[in-house]
Design a protein around this motif. Structure first.
Motif, PDB file in Angstrom:
ATOM      1  N   PHE A 159       0.998   0.165 -23.925  1.00  0.00           N
ATOM      2  CA  PHE A 159      -0.151   0.982 -23.498  1.00  0.00           C
ATOM      3  C   PHE A 159      -1.345   0.073 -23.278  1.00  0.00           C
ATOM      4  CE2 PHE A 159       2.431   3.998 -25.987  1.00  0.00           C
ATOM      5  CZ  PHE A 159       2.561   4.998 -25.046  1.00  0.00           C
ATOM      6  N   PRO A 160      -2.322   0.419 -22.467  1.00  0.00           N
ATOM      7  CA  PRO A 160      -2.380   1.653 -21.697  1.00  0.00           C
ATOM      8  C   PRO A 160      -1.440   1.604 -20.500  1.00  0.00           C
ATOM      9  CG  PRO A 160      -4.272   0.309 -21.157  1.00  0.00           C
ATOM     10  CD  PRO A 160      -3.514  -0.408 -22.242  1.00  0.00           C
ATOM     11  N   ARG A 161      -1.026   2.782 -20.101  1.00  0.00           N
ATOM     12  CA  ARG A 161      -0.173   2.932 -18.926  1.00  0.00           C
ATOM     13  C   ARG A 161      -0.913   3.754 -17.882  1.00  0.00           C
ATOM     14  NH1 ARG A 161       5.197   4.931 -22.162  1.00  0.00           N
ATOM     15  NH2 ARG A 161       5.626   2.981 -23.238  1.00  0.00           N
ATOM     16  N   GLY A 162      -0.542   3.549 -16.637  1.00  0.00           N
ATOM     17  CA  GLY A 162      -1.155   4.295 -15.554  1.00  0.00           C
ATOM     18  C   GLY A 162      -0.241   5.386 -15.045  1.00  0.00           C
ATOM     19  N   SER A 163      -0.747   6.156 -14.113  1.00  0.00           N
ATOM     20  CA  SER A 163       0.020   7.233 -13.488  1.00  0.00           C
ATOM     21  C   SER A 163       0.054   7.027 -11.985  1.00  0.00           C
ATOM     22  CB  SER A 163      -0.630   8.588 -13.784  1.00  0.00           C
ATOM     23  OG  SER A 163      -0.455   8.938 -15.124  1.00  0.00           O
ATOM     24  N   GLY A 164       1.109   7.502 -11.391  1.00  0.00           N
ATOM     25  CA  GLY A 164       1.241   7.451  -9.943  1.00  0.00           C
ATOM     26  C   GLY A 164       2.024   6.250  -9.475  1.00  0.00           C
ATOM     27  N   SER A 165       3.025   6.496  -8.643  1.00  0.00           N
ATOM     28  CA  SER A 165       3.836   5.394  -8.139  1.00  0.00           C
ATOM     29  C   SER A 165       3.864   5.330  -6.615  1.00  0.00           C
ATOM     30  CB  SER A 165       5.262   5.505  -8.680  1.00  0.00           C
ATOM     31  OG  SER A 165       5.811   6.771  -8.370  1.00  0.00           O
ATOM     32  N   ASP A 166       3.187   6.255  -5.952  1.00  0.00           N
ATOM     33  CA  ASP A 166       3.131   6.273  -4.488  1.00  0.00           C
ATOM     34  C   ASP A 166       1.682   6.464  -4.046  1.00  0.00           C
ATOM     35  OD1 ASP A 166       6.098   6.446  -4.087  1.00  0.00           O
ATOM     36  OD2 ASP A 166       5.771   8.310  -5.194  1.00  0.00           O
ATOM     37  N   PHE A 167       1.314   5.847  -2.923  1.00  0.00           N
ATOM     38  CA  PHE A 167      -0.061   5.986  -2.453  1.00  0.00           C
ATOM     39  C   PHE A 167      -0.170   5.787  -0.944  1.00  0.00           C
ATOM     40  CE2 PHE A 167       0.313   1.475  -2.644  1.00  0.00           C
ATOM     41  CZ  PHE A 167      -0.555   0.981  -1.684  1.00  0.00           C
ATOM     42  N   ALA A 168      -1.300   6.220  -0.409  1.00  0.00           N
ATOM     43  CA  ALA A 168      -1.703   5.904   0.957  1.00  0.00           C
ATOM     44  C   ALA A 168      -3.154   5.476   0.884  1.00  0.00           C
ATOM     45  CB  ALA A 168      -1.552   7.118   1.870  1.00  0.00           C
ATOM     46  N   GLY A 169      -3.523   4.500   1.703  1.00  0.00           N
ATOM     47  CA  GLY A 169      -4.896   4.022   1.646  1.00  0.00           C
ATOM     48  C   GLY A 169      -5.269   3.162   2.833  1.00  0.00           C
ATOM     49  N   ILE A 170      -6.418   2.514   2.693  1.00  0.00           N
ATOM     50  CA  ILE A 170      -6.980   1.686   3.752  1.00  0.00           C
ATOM     51  C   ILE A 170      -7.278   0.297   3.203  1.00  0.00           C
ATOM     52  CG2 ILE A 170      -8.931   1.438   5.353  1.00  0.00           C
ATOM     53  CD1 ILE A 170      -9.191   4.542   5.155  1.00  0.00           C
ATOM     54  N   VAL A 171      -6.840  -0.722   3.898  1.00  0.00           N
ATOM     55  CA  VAL A 171      -7.089  -2.105   3.487  1.00  0.00           C
ATOM     56  C   VAL A 171      -8.587  -2.387   3.615  1.00  0.00           C
ATOM     57  CG1 VAL A 171      -6.630  -4.540   3.973  1.00  0.00           C
ATOM     58  CG2 VAL A 171      -4.787  -2.854   4.201  1.00  0.00           C
ATOM     59  N   VAL A 172      -9.201  -2.838   2.494  1.00  0.00           N
ATOM     60  CA  VAL A 172     -10.637  -3.141   2.515  1.00  0.00           C
ATOM     61  C   VAL A 172     -10.925  -4.635   2.388  1.00  0.00           C
ATOM     62  CG1 VAL A 172     -11.332  -0.867   1.679  1.00  0.00           C
ATOM     63  CG2 VAL A 172     -10.912  -2.704   0.029  1.00  0.00           C
ATOM     64  N   ALA A 173      -9.947  -5.420   1.975  1.00  0.00           N
ATOM     65  CA  ALA A 173     -10.140  -6.874   1.856  1.00  0.00           C
ATOM     66  C   ALA A 173      -8.782  -7.555   1.865  1.00  0.00           C
ATOM     67  CB  ALA A 173     -10.888  -7.217   0.566  1.00  0.00           C
ATOM     68  N   THR A 174      -8.755  -8.777   2.388  1.00  0.00           N
ATOM     69  CA  THR A 174      -7.521  -9.556   2.397  1.00  0.00           C
ATOM     70  C   THR A 174      -7.799 -10.956   1.881  1.00  0.00           C
ATOM     71  OG1 THR A 174      -7.881 -10.254   4.685  1.00  0.00           O
ATOM     72  CG2 THR A 174      -6.517  -8.298   4.345  1.00  0.00           C
ATOM     73  N   GLY A 175      -6.774 -11.533   1.270  1.00  0.00           N
ATOM     74  CA  GLY A 175      -6.854 -12.912   0.811  1.00  0.00           C
ATOM     75  C   GLY A 175      -6.315 -13.849   1.879  1.00  0.00           C
ATOM     76  N   PRO A 176      -6.418 -15.150   1.637  1.00  0.00           N
ATOM     77  CA  PRO A 176      -5.876 -16.119   2.594  1.00  0.00           C
ATOM     78  C   PRO A 176      -4.373 -15.916   2.777  1.00  0.00           C
ATOM     79  CG  PRO A 176      -6.606 -17.204   0.567  1.00  0.00           C
ATOM     80  CD  PRO A 176      -6.962 -15.765   0.442  1.00  0.00           C
ATOM     81  N   GLY A 177      -3.912 -16.045   3.967  1.00  0.00           N
ATOM     82  CA  GLY A 177      -2.479 -15.928   4.234  1.00  0.00           C
ATOM     83  C   GLY A 177      -1.948 -14.508   4.220  1.00  0.00           C
ATOM     84  N   ALA A 178      -2.821 -13.522   4.266  1.00  0.00           N
ATOM     85  CA  ALA A 178      -2.380 -12.121   4.234  1.00  0.00           C
ATOM     86  C   ALA A 178      -2.206 -11.608   5.655  1.00  0.00           C
ATOM     87  CB  ALA A 178      -3.382 -11.275   3.458  1.00  0.00           C
ATOM     88  N   ALA A 179      -1.365 -12.267   6.429  1.00  0.00           N
ATOM     89  CA  ALA A 179      -1.207 -11.939   7.847  1.00  0.00           C
ATOM     90  C   ALA A 179      -0.654 -10.542   8.075  1.00  0.00           C
ATOM     91  CB  ALA A 179      -0.305 -12.972   8.511  1.00  0.00           C
ATOM     92  N   ARG A 180       0.093 -10.014   7.136  1.00  0.00           N
ATOM     93  CA  ARG A 180       0.669  -8.676   7.349  1.00  0.00           C
ATOM     94  C   ARG A 180      -0.335  -7.558   7.104  1.00  0.00           C
ATOM     95  NH1 ARG A 180       4.768  -6.699   2.822  1.00  0.00           N
ATOM     96  NH2 ARG A 180       3.312  -6.530   1.109  1.00  0.00           N
ATOM     97  N   PHE A 181      -1.534  -7.895   6.604  1.00  0.00           N
ATOM     98  CA  PHE A 181      -2.578  -6.895   6.350  1.00  0.00           C
ATOM     99  C   PHE A 181      -3.783  -7.172   7.233  1.00  0.00           C
ATOM    100  CE2 PHE A 181      -0.362  -7.367   2.243  1.00  0.00           C
ATOM    101  CZ  PHE A 181       0.131  -6.072   2.122  1.00  0.00           C
TER     102      PHE A 181
END
Length: 118
Positions: A64-86
């Motif tokens: 613990f602590p544990r979170g909830s939810g295993s599926d999501f939809a969202g919008i990419v707000v930032a990418t790191g170096p080499g994140a070509a797929r995002f």
């Protein structure tokens, strides 16, 4: 947009019913190599989330602590170096299939430590 440094997440620190769920804040690291930060627009909760929280599903024994939810939809707000797929602004979907401690998708933001596609 400024990269968020924290996310609000729904977590629990003991097993039980919905009354053990708490809205908490956790730090959010900047995206690393090949990673992205995603603003969660919607997250899914299903029966397995409840079974794990209520200790009716016992194959996982994550701390613990544990979170909830295993599926999501969202919008990419930032990418790191080499994140070509995002791409910042891209709409994506994703899921967690690893440890329960990573199931923090009922949240304001998540990172691509989850499986994600857009």
């Amino acid at each position: 947009m400024k990269i968020p440094t924290a996310a609000r997440v729904v977590q629990y620190d003991r097993t039980g019913g919905p009354d053990v769920l708490r809205l908490q804040e956790r730090p959010l690291s900047p995206p690393g190599d090949g990673e992205a930060v995603i603003e969660v627009v919607t997250a899914g909760i299903n029966h397995i989330d409840a079974f794990i929280r209520e200790a009716r599903e016992t194959q996982w024994d994550d701390p613990f602590p544990r979170g909830s939810g295993s599926d999501f939809a969202g919008i990419v707000v930032a990418t790191g170096p080499g994140a070509a797929r995002f791409r910042v602004g891209a709409e994506v979907i994703g899921h967690v299939v690893t440890v329960i401690a990573n199931m923090n998708l009922v949240a304001t933001y998540t990172d691509t430590g989850t499986s994600c596609s857009g």
